[in-house]
Write an enzyme that holds these catalytic residues in place. Structure first.
Site, PDB file in Angstrom:
ATOM      1  N   ARG A 120      14.768 -44.293  -2.501  1.00 53.77           N
ATOM      2  CA  ARG A 120      14.024 -43.310  -3.292  1.00 53.77           C
ATOM      3  C   ARG A 120      14.850 -42.826  -4.479  1.00 53.77           C
ATOM      4  NH1 ARG A 120       9.350 -42.535  -1.191  1.00 53.77           N
ATOM      5  NH2 ARG A 120       9.032 -42.645   1.051  1.00 53.77           N
ATOM      6  N   ILE A 178      16.215 -40.135  -7.005  1.00 56.99           N
ATOM      7  CA  ILE A 178      16.527 -38.719  -6.781  1.00 56.99           C
ATOM      8  C   ILE A 178      15.825 -37.801  -7.787  1.00 56.99           C
ATOM      9  CG2 ILE A 178      18.729 -39.180  -5.649  1.00 56.99           C
ATOM     10  CD1 ILE A 178      20.079 -38.261  -8.312  1.00 56.99           C
ATOM     11  N   ASN A 201      14.043 -51.129 -17.214  1.00 56.70           N
ATOM     12  CA  ASN A 201      14.584 -50.630 -18.477  1.00 56.70           C
ATOM     13  C   ASN A 201      15.860 -51.430 -18.748  1.00 56.70           C
ATOM     14  OD1 ASN A 201      12.635 -48.555 -18.725  1.00 56.70           O
ATOM     15  ND2 ASN A 201      13.811 -47.267 -17.345  1.00 56.70           N
ATOM     16  N   VAL A 223      21.598 -46.131 -15.679  1.00 53.55           N
ATOM     17  CA  VAL A 223      22.551 -46.725 -14.751  1.00 53.55           C
ATOM     18  C   VAL A 223      22.567 -48.214 -15.068  1.00 53.55           C
ATOM     19  CG1 VAL A 223      23.150 -47.172 -12.344  1.00 53.55           C
ATOM     20  CG2 VAL A 223      22.115 -44.978 -12.986  1.00 53.55           C
ATOM     21  N   HIS A 229      17.955 -52.913 -12.008  1.00 52.35           N
ATOM     22  CA  HIS A 229      17.075 -52.275 -11.037  1.00 52.35           C
ATOM     23  C   HIS A 229      15.656 -52.228 -11.568  1.00 52.35           C
ATOM     24  CE1 HIS A 229      18.509 -48.983 -13.637  1.00 52.35           C
ATOM     25  NE2 HIS A 229      17.406 -48.326 -13.330  1.00 52.35           N
ATOM     26  N   HIS A 271      12.063 -50.002 -11.192  1.00 52.00           N
ATOM     27  CA  HIS A 271      11.419 -48.781 -10.726  1.00 52.00           C
ATOM     28  C   HIS A 271      10.042 -49.144 -10.185  1.00 52.00           C
ATOM     29  CE1 HIS A 271      14.041 -45.812 -12.894  1.00 52.00           C
ATOM     30  NE2 HIS A 271      14.271 -46.879 -13.648  1.00 52.00           N
TER      31      HIS A 271
END
Length: 117
Positions: A34, A36, A90, A99, A103, A105
């Site tokens: 999840r 944050i 992104n 970051v 990754h 989302h």
């Protein structure tokens, strides 16, 4: 070096268990947890265990792992009961990446009529 854990990377530390996260799924090569700071009722990040700074570099070096990120995002969405959802990569600071570990989302649970990430 790409592909190796980076000592200063937040997501590498989450993969290693050094920083806690609400983990939803873990496979041999991916981790889903999840966000944050959620932007939707369901906001999950799916990351590779391997460190690559962004999705483009991951896809070029490890296309099978890049595909696994998408498959795992779909599994998380299914487990969450989402029929409609958004997947976002992104790539680069100008696109909103904060970051620099590849990754995706996964956002869902409300209408996706605006840019959310």
């Amino acid at each position: 070096m790409a592909g190796e854990a980076q000592s200063d990377c937040l997501f590498c530390k989450i993969v290693a268990g050094e920083i806690p996260a609400t983990v939803l799924r873990r496979t041999e090569r991916t981790l889903a947890f999840r966000d944050i700071a959620p932007k939707a009722p369901t906001h999950v990040l799916v990351i590779p265990h391997l460190h690559y700074p962004n999705a483009a570099e991951l896809a070029a070096a490890e296309p099978a792992v890049a595909g696994e990120l998408l498959a795992e995002a779909g599994r998380v969405a299914e487990e969450a009961g989402l029929k409609d959802y958004r997947l976002i990569f992104n790539t680069g600071a100008g696109a909103g990446q904060t970051v620099f570990h590849a990754h995706v989302h996964l956002l869902g649970g409300k209408p996706m009529t605006e840019n959310m990430v």
